[in-house]
Design a protein around this motif. Structure first.
Motif, PDB file in Angstrom:
ATOM      1  N   PHE A  68       0.919  -1.121  -0.150  1.00  0.00           N
ATOM      2  CA  PHE A  68      -0.236  -0.034   0.071  1.00  0.00           C
ATOM      3  C   PHE A  68       0.882   1.119  -0.104  1.00  0.00           C
ATOM      4  O   PHE A  68       0.295   2.238  -0.372  1.00  0.00           O
ATOM      5  N   LEU A  69       1.883   1.198   0.570  1.00  0.00           N
ATOM      6  CA  LEU A  69       2.782   2.282   0.999  1.00  0.00           C
ATOM      7  C   LEU A  69       3.151   3.196  -0.395  1.00  0.00           C
ATOM      8  O   LEU A  69       2.924   4.410  -0.587  1.00  0.00           O
ATOM      9  N   VAL A  81       4.918   9.106   6.302  1.00  0.00           N
ATOM     10  CA  VAL A  81       4.209   7.692   6.790  1.00  0.00           C
ATOM     11  C   VAL A  81       5.361   6.990   7.617  1.00  0.00           C
ATOM     12  O   VAL A  81       6.297   6.984   7.314  1.00  0.00           O
ATOM     13  N   VAL A  82       4.536   6.530   8.774  1.00  0.00           N
ATOM     14  CA  VAL A  82       5.230   5.650   9.578  1.00  0.00           C
ATOM     15  C   VAL A  82       4.477   4.145   9.618  1.00  0.00           C
ATOM     16  O   VAL A  82       3.475   4.341   9.537  1.00  0.00           O
ATOM     17  N   ILE A  97      11.424   1.660   4.644  1.00  0.00           N
ATOM     18  CA  ILE A  97      12.294   3.037   4.380  1.00  0.00           C
ATOM     19  C   ILE A  97      12.590   3.270   3.065  1.00  0.00           C
ATOM     20  O   ILE A  97      12.317   4.219   2.560  1.00  0.00           O
ATOM     21  N   LYS A  98      12.997   2.143   2.198  1.00  0.00           N
ATOM     22  CA  LYS A  98      13.290   2.063   0.796  1.00  0.00           C
ATOM     23  C   LYS A  98      12.091   2.768  -0.009  1.00  0.00           C
ATOM     24  O   LYS A  98      12.071   3.247  -1.010  1.00  0.00           O
ATOM     25  N   LEU A  99      10.865   1.982   0.330  1.00  0.00           N
ATOM     26  CA  LEU A  99       9.361   2.520  -0.345  1.00  0.00           C
ATOM     27  C   LEU A  99       9.009   3.897   0.166  1.00  0.00           C
ATOM     28  O   LEU A  99       8.034   4.340  -0.451  1.00  0.00           O
ATOM     29  N   GLY A 100       9.672   4.626   0.889  1.00  0.00           N
ATOM     30  CA  GLY A 100       9.338   5.999   1.209  1.00  0.00           C
ATOM     31  C   GLY A 100       8.696   6.108   2.721  1.00  0.00           C
ATOM     32  O   GLY A 100       8.353   7.513   3.003  1.00  0.00           O
ATOM     33  N   ALA A 101       8.552   5.329   3.385  1.00  0.00           N
ATOM     34  CA  ALA A 101       8.071   5.528   4.778  1.00  0.00           C
ATOM     35  C   ALA A 101       9.446   6.435   5.533  1.00  0.00           C
ATOM     36  O   ALA A 101      10.513   6.379   5.346  1.00  0.00           O
ATOM     37  N   ILE A 102       8.659   7.499   6.392  1.00  0.00           N
ATOM     38  CA  ILE A 102       9.696   8.276   7.195  1.00  0.00           C
ATOM     39  C   ILE A 102      10.367   7.601   8.267  1.00  0.00           C
ATOM     40  O   ILE A 102      11.554   7.809   8.809  1.00  0.00           O
TER      41      ILE A 102
END
Length: 180
Positions: A68-69, A81-82, A97-102
């Motif tokens: 979903f991320l 996003v966490v 983290i690679k997919l964009g979560a902070i």
């Protein structure tokens, strides 16, 4: 006098008790909270409300948080996003983290921890690494999670690669990860 509108905060989690407690706490802190019980329900809400912040559960029925991320960030690129999970592993943390979560937090995480994680701009390179090595059980858990991630969550392929029966792997995955 101009009144600042509250930031929209999207909570995507299939645990109704956790979601209710978190939503109530965030509302008290001035956020406009939007709740979804699945990734599929969250995407149209994200398009409509354009959240500034989001928490996304890693393991949900239907699409996982990792699937979903990227979809969420495509719809709302500036959203912080966490990823939250009760089943943490280094492999899924790195992937998130690679997919964009902070950030990536283990449940149970309280509102203060979540808000602190969302407000971190970057990792702290000065933070020390624990000197105590992982237990054998924890290393096993981490290895299983790494192989599972490499196989895009496919349990049968992971079991084959690990040389174990699929049902044995399923039982191991249903247990909480061992603490270090």
């Amino acid at each position: 006098m101009t009144r600042k509108t509250p930031d929209n905060f999207l909570v995507v989690d299939d645990d109704p008790v956790f979601t209710q407690v978190l939503a109530r706490s965030l509302t008290r802190r001035g956020f406009n909270v939007i709740v979804a019980e699945s990734a599929e329900a969250a995407l149209p809400l994200a398009k409509r409300h354009q959240p500034v912040f989001a928490t996304v559960d890693l393991k949900m029925e239907g699409e996982t948080g990792l699937i979903f991320l990227p979809k969420l960030l495509e719809v709302v690129p500036e959203c912080k996003v966490v990823i939250l999970t009760g089943y943490s592993s280094i492999a899924t943390a790195v992937e998130a983290i690679k997919l964009g979560a902070i950030n990536y937090l283990c449940k149970p995480a309280d509102t203060d921890e979540i808000l602190t994680a969302l407000n971190k701009e970057e990792a702290n390179p000065e933070q020390g690494i624990a000197e105590k090595p992982m237990s054998v059980n924890r290393l096993t858990w981490e290895h299983i999670q790494k192989v599972l991630t490499e196989n895009d969550g496919n349990i049968s392929a992971t079991a084959r690669q690990l040389g174990m029966h699929r049902r044995t792997l399923q039982r191991k995955l249903q247990k909480r990860p061992v603490r270090e």
